[in-house]
Design a protein around this motif. Structure first.
Motif, PDB file in Angstrom:
ATOM      1  N   LYS A 478      10.402 -17.673 -39.064  1.00  0.00           N
ATOM      2  CA  LYS A 478       9.419 -17.051 -38.013  1.00  0.00           C
ATOM      3  C   LYS A 478       8.756 -18.120 -37.310  1.00  0.00           C
ATOM      4  CE  LYS A 478       6.517 -12.913 -37.033  1.00  0.00           C
ATOM      5  NZ  LYS A 478       6.007 -11.946 -37.607  1.00  0.00           N
ATOM      6  N   LEU A 479       8.500 -18.027 -36.034  1.00  0.00           N
ATOM      7  CA  LEU A 479       7.642 -19.095 -35.318  1.00  0.00           C
ATOM      8  C   LEU A 479       6.495 -18.364 -35.083  1.00  0.00           C
ATOM      9  CD1 LEU A 479      10.218 -20.625 -32.821  1.00  0.00           C
ATOM     10  CD2 LEU A 479       9.434 -21.503 -34.996  1.00  0.00           C
ATOM     11  N   GLU A 480       5.179 -19.140 -35.468  1.00  0.00           N
ATOM     12  CA  GLU A 480       3.887 -18.695 -35.180  1.00  0.00           C
ATOM     13  C   GLU A 480       3.222 -19.566 -34.137  1.00  0.00           C
ATOM     14  OE1 GLU A 480       2.151 -18.118 -38.935  1.00  0.00           O
ATOM     15  OE2 GLU A 480       3.538 -16.313 -39.460  1.00  0.00           O
ATOM     16  N   ARG A 481       2.156 -19.080 -33.510  1.00  0.00           N
ATOM     17  CA  ARG A 481       1.417 -19.853 -32.548  1.00  0.00           C
ATOM     18  C   ARG A 481       0.436 -20.731 -33.286  1.00  0.00           C
ATOM     19  NH1 ARG A 481       1.232 -15.021 -29.341  1.00  0.00           N
ATOM     20  NH2 ARG A 481       2.257 -15.230 -27.058  1.00  0.00           N
ATOM     21  N   CYS A 482      -0.056 -21.877 -33.053  1.00  0.00           N
ATOM     22  CA  CYS A 482      -1.066 -22.818 -33.590  1.00  0.00           C
ATOM     23  C   CYS A 482      -2.334 -22.645 -32.839  1.00  0.00           C
ATOM     24  CB  CYS A 482      -0.337 -24.190 -33.692  1.00  0.00           C
ATOM     25  SG  CYS A 482       1.034 -24.435 -34.646  1.00  0.00           S
ATOM     26  N   SER A 486      -0.258 -25.774 -27.524  1.00  0.00           N
ATOM     27  CA  SER A 486       0.844 -26.540 -26.932  1.00  0.00           C
ATOM     28  C   SER A 486       1.872 -26.826 -28.263  1.00  0.00           C
ATOM     29  CB  SER A 486       0.513 -27.901 -26.723  1.00  0.00           C
ATOM     30  OG  SER A 486      -0.287 -28.822 -27.568  1.00  0.00           O
ATOM     31  N   GLN A 487       1.432 -26.074 -29.267  1.00  0.00           N
ATOM     32  CA  GLN A 487       2.472 -26.280 -30.705  1.00  0.00           C
ATOM     33  C   GLN A 487       2.507 -24.712 -31.137  1.00  0.00           C
ATOM     34  OE1 GLN A 487       0.136 -28.845 -33.238  1.00  0.00           O
ATOM     35  NE2 GLN A 487       1.007 -30.490 -32.290  1.00  0.00           N
ATOM     36  N   VAL A 488       3.904 -24.683 -31.913  1.00  0.00           N
ATOM     37  CA  VAL A 488       4.074 -23.748 -32.763  1.00  0.00           C
ATOM     38  C   VAL A 488       4.353 -24.232 -34.122  1.00  0.00           C
ATOM     39  CG1 VAL A 488       4.614 -22.126 -30.977  1.00  0.00           C
ATOM     40  CG2 VAL A 488       6.406 -23.726 -32.082  1.00  0.00           C
ATOM     41  N   ASP A 498       3.836 -26.357 -43.529  1.00  0.00           N
ATOM     42  CA  ASP A 498       4.270 -25.883 -42.299  1.00  0.00           C
ATOM     43  C   ASP A 498       4.777 -27.016 -41.569  1.00  0.00           C
ATOM     44  OD1 ASP A 498       2.981 -23.598 -42.804  1.00  0.00           O
ATOM     45  OD2 ASP A 498       0.832 -24.022 -42.064  1.00  0.00           O
ATOM     46  N   VAL A 499       5.873 -26.559 -40.676  1.00  0.00           N
ATOM     47  CA  VAL A 499       6.442 -27.464 -39.765  1.00  0.00           C
ATOM     48  C   VAL A 499       5.918 -27.335 -38.302  1.00  0.00           C
ATOM     49  CG1 VAL A 499       8.717 -28.221 -38.900  1.00  0.00           C
ATOM     50  CG2 VAL A 499       8.449 -27.601 -41.472  1.00  0.00           C
ATOM     51  N   VAL A 500       5.468 -28.134 -37.614  1.00  0.00           N
ATOM     52  CA  VAL A 500       4.996 -27.927 -36.301  1.00  0.00           C
ATOM     53  C   VAL A 500       5.996 -28.444 -35.260  1.00  0.00           C
ATOM     54  CG1 VAL A 500       2.891 -28.783 -34.674  1.00  0.00           C
ATOM     55  CG2 VAL A 500       2.564 -28.229 -37.066  1.00  0.00           C
ATOM     56  N   LEU A 501       6.090 -27.683 -34.157  1.00  0.00           N
ATOM     57  CA  LEU A 501       6.978 -27.894 -33.077  1.00  0.00           C
ATOM     58  C   LEU A 501       6.228 -27.869 -31.826  1.00  0.00           C
ATOM     59  CD1 LEU A 501      10.047 -25.776 -34.262  1.00  0.00           C
ATOM     60  CD2 LEU A 501       9.827 -28.463 -34.484  1.00  0.00           C
ATOM     61  N   PRO A 502       6.800 -28.742 -30.758  1.00  0.00           N
ATOM     62  CA  PRO A 502       6.252 -28.315 -29.496  1.00  0.00           C
ATOM     63  C   PRO A 502       6.458 -26.753 -28.805  1.00  0.00           C
ATOM     64  CG  PRO A 502       7.561 -30.307 -29.559  1.00  0.00           C
ATOM     65  CD  PRO A 502       7.790 -29.597 -30.828  1.00  0.00           C
ATOM     66  N   ALA A 503       5.381 -26.309 -28.191  1.00  0.00           N
ATOM     67  CA  ALA A 503       5.490 -24.928 -27.911  1.00  0.00           C
ATOM     68  C   ALA A 503       6.643 -24.781 -26.760  1.00  0.00           C
ATOM     69  CB  ALA A 503       4.070 -24.462 -27.383  1.00  0.00           C
TER      70      ALA A 503
END
Length: 749
Positions: A478-482, A486-488, A498-503
């Protein structure tokens, strides 16, 4: 008076009934209206002539009548109140007082003057076309396929300058921007108009003329369909309205509208605006899916005391169902509805259709609050465009920019960049709409740049992602907002980190496929000659012609030319339109089939310019690639079997089908016998003779179950024989007919 006896000729009948006989005679002298004059007695009594002419028209064939009907439509449109005003203004450019007096004194009033301008001379006919282009701006304003508007970013609109120097500069720069092989002509026409306050203001029209085909269109007025003609692809019209501080561009090509507006601002305004380019903007309403109570943007010259919504509208999961919410208390929308409706659509960015945003400003040097209500709605409508108070308009515009609602676009800014063109080619090769941001990133697409170009538009947020493990296992996270918008992020179940990805990757993006195709077309630069007036959505798209070794070589575009089904479709379409000179098919595929019909198929990535140049595609490389395959492409006109040098593999070429590669001397012998029989005019080959020396009794025993042999070979009904399986047309192809349906069948030489 005879109208009921004819259909699809109401304009011609109306003209005959309203115009004097002398005007009708002049009208019938047009080449398009010769059918009216041929075989008709113009010496009869003028009182009975209109009835006789209507009877004459009734007996004309439809194709003879249609040309005259179209010209009558054009004449009547410029005889309307607005058309007559435009025509009278344009007539001043005759630059001859005697001619202007003759024009003004024409019998029949507005209709007489319109016919005179159309028929008097070539110069008068040119001005007739100019007036028609200006008239059409009112009909196609707001049509996204033909129109864009750009704000002039200044407090006081600068005056427009027009002289011989400006004219030459505009013609030179516009020719370059539109990538024309020959210089264009710019005609300037000032027309009286009014701004929103009712004050008289001059509207500055610049009609850019260059060769092109006329196109018919239909306008619906009061539930009635009315046709009109215009020149969308080979005629561009620029309008500068100082009263509204806007530049309007009417042109068929999307990616050239912003550059056209910039040329006008640089050379047509007293204070050049080249350092502040005119931008096309769009409105992103997804910001209002989040609360506004904590948003405190800092504005220049003003402070925001309160920011809230009084109205919002959102979709209920379907495009036809929507819900509207009105809040009179001034409370935060999400606080009001969140406690009453869980998982409501106003929290879904892609569902919001419109809002009414209220901002209470306190301007510098003042102590009282000044409210501003901004109504935003799809597609791209904003009430700020009609705001009369310039201070409020500027503050509201700045507020929308800081909130991320107003996003400027710069279409066409990268058409000369090979890096952008190769990304466009990749996206066209596998694009659907919408596409996930993760897929775009995997293709190497620069999402920010493509959004700035207007090629892709942000859509719904992606809330889940499938993750592949090293052992091949897959699971969904599940992807969550940061905190950083600009990141999820998602939680790695193995490590707990936690793995951070570009929103922007966790978004679905709407892809404008037509604009993608146009980026490729525009990248060809000014090397194109005789470009078609209208780009078709159906591939192959005819782009124009290139001069290669003194020959006009047709240039086409088609995506996915490594796909057998797409190749067969393009190959068949090109064979239905043969040309004596082999052509070129540019494709987005990296390893396409080498030929289509009598055309050389060339990947776009092989002919990109290595550095900055006038165009992203290097025409010198394109010509070299063409010369290498030119002779081989001519072989595509006939059925053939190309055997490799070692004799163990071969390729069968059949018009309308993908080339078929086989290995093994037995298979090659079978295909060669069938091809030789077809070339000899007796396509049937006896089964025993066909399978000789193959140790097999039939093709079914020779070829494997996974082989596509049944698409290329067919058994002859009622005989122990086989022949090649070729595309066959149901009926002859008409010269100007529509696409002909193609079926598979046996073609008997």
């Amino acid at each position: 008076m005879g109208k009921k006896t004819l259909t699809n000729a109401h304009c011609l009948l109306d003209l005959i009934e309203r115009a004097p006989v002398s005007i009708l005679k002049a009208f019938s002298g047009l080449p398009e209206c010769q059918s009216l004059a041929r075989g008709f007695d113009w010496m009869q009594d003028p009182a009975s002539l209109p009835l006789a002419l209507i009877e004459h028209v009734r007996h004309l064939r439809k194709e003879q009548r249609d040309l005259a009907e179209r010209e009558a439509l054009r004449v009547l449109r410029l005889a309307s109140p607005r058309g007559a005003l435009i025509l009278s203004t344009v007539a001043d450019q005759l630059n001859d007082n005697d001619l202007i007096a003759v024009f003004a004194s024409q019998e029949g009033g507005e209709i007489g003057r319109s016919v005179w301008m159309r028929t008097h001379s070539d110069e008068a006919a040119r001005l007739f076309d100019v007036a028609e282009s200006i008239l059409n701006t009112g009909d196609i304003r707001g049509n996204k396929r033909l129109y864009d508007a750009f704000d002039v970013p200044c407090d006081d609109a600068p005056p427009f300058i027009w002289n011989d120097t400006v004219k030459k500069e505009l013609e030179s720069q516009l020719t370059s921007v539109m990538r024309l092989g020959e210089p264009c002509e710019v005609i300037y026409v000032p027309l009286a108009g009014e701004n929103k306050d009712g004050d008289a203001k001059t509207l500055h029209y610049l009609v850019v003329r260059f060769a092109g085909d006329q196109v018919n269109a239909v306008q619906v007025v009061n539930r009635s369909r009315k046709s009109f003609c215009y020149f969308p692809a080979r005629d561009a019209t620029l309008v500068y309205a100082p009263g509204r501080k806007v530049v309007e561009v009417y042109a068929h090509t999307l990616s050239t509208r912003a550059p056209l507006a910039n040329v006008l601002s640089k050379y047509g305004f007293k204070m050049p605006l080249s350092s502040r380019p005119l931008n096309r903007s769009r409105y992103d309403l997804s910001r209002f899916a989040q609360p506004l109570k904590d948003a405190k943007p800092r504005l220049d010259g003003a402070k925001i005391e309160r920011l809230y919504l009084t109205e919002a509208k959102a979709l209920l999961g379907h495009s036809t169902d929507a819900v509207s919410l009105h809040i009179d208390s001034g409370m935060e929308l999400h606080d009001v509805i969140g406690g009453r409706w869980s998982d409501h659509p106003f929290a879904q960015p892609g569902a919001i259709l419109g809002v009414t945003l209220v901002a209470d400003f306190v301007f510098d040097g003042e102590t009282t609050e000044t409210p501003l209500s901004i109504v935003l709605a799809e597609p791209g409508r904003c009430s700020l465009q009609g705001e009369k108070d310039q201070r409020l308009k500027q503050a509201g515009t700045q507020l929308l920019e800081l909130l991320g609602v107003l996003k400027p676009l710069h279409p066409g800014s990268g058409v000369d960049d090979p890096n952008l063109v190769i990304q466009v080619a990749k996206l066209l090769e596998c694009a659907t709409s919408p596409m996930d941001g993760f897929a775009l990133a995997q293709l190497g697409i620069n999402i920010d740049r493509f959004e700035d170009e207007g090629i892709i538009t942000e859509g719904d947020r992606i809330t889940e992602k499938v993750v592949d493990l090293a052992d091949g296992e897959r699971f969904t996270v599940k992807l969550e907002r940061c905190a950083d918008g600009s990141q999820v992020r998602y939680r790695d179940t193995l490590t707990g980190n936690d793995v951070v990805l570009p929103a922007k990757h966790a978004r679905r993006w709407k892809v404008d496929l037509n604009w993608l195709r146009e980026e490729i077309i525009t990248a060809l630069g000014s090397a194109l000659q005789g470009v078609r007036g209208k780009h078709l959505d159906e591939e192959p798209v005819f782009l124009g012609e290139l001069d290669i070794d003194g020959f006009p070589v047709a240039l086409h575009f088609a995506a996915k030319m490594s796909n057998e089904r797409q190749y067969a479709k393009v190959d068949t379409a090109l064979r239905l339109r043969p040309r004596p000179i082999p052509g070129v098919v540019l494709t987005t595929a990296s390893v396409p089939f080498p030929f289509a019909g009598t055309n050389v198929v060339i990947p776009v990535e092989d002919v990109l310019a290595s550095g900055r140049s006038a165009a992203a595609i290097d025409t010198a490389r394109l010509k070299v690639s063409y010369r290498h395959g030119q002779q081989a492409a001519m072989g595509g006109t006939a059925i053939s079997v190309k055997v490799s040098s070692d004799g163990y593999s071969a390729v069968l070429y059949i018009p309308g089908k993908a080339p078929w590669r086989v290995t093994g001397k037995g298979k090659i012998a079978v295909l060669q016998r069938l091809a030789d029989a077809y070339a000899a005019g007796t396509p049937h080959v006896n089964t025993k003779k066909l399978m000789e020396d193959t140790n097999c009794g039939s093709p079914a025993n020779l070829f494997s179950k996974n082989s596509p042999w049944k698409d290329y070979l067919v058994k002859v009904k009622g005989a122990h024989a086989w022949q090649l399986h070729l595309p066959m047309l149901d009926e002859p192809v008409e010269d100007d007919g529509k696409d002909v349906e193609i079926k598979e069948g046996a073609l008997t030489g």
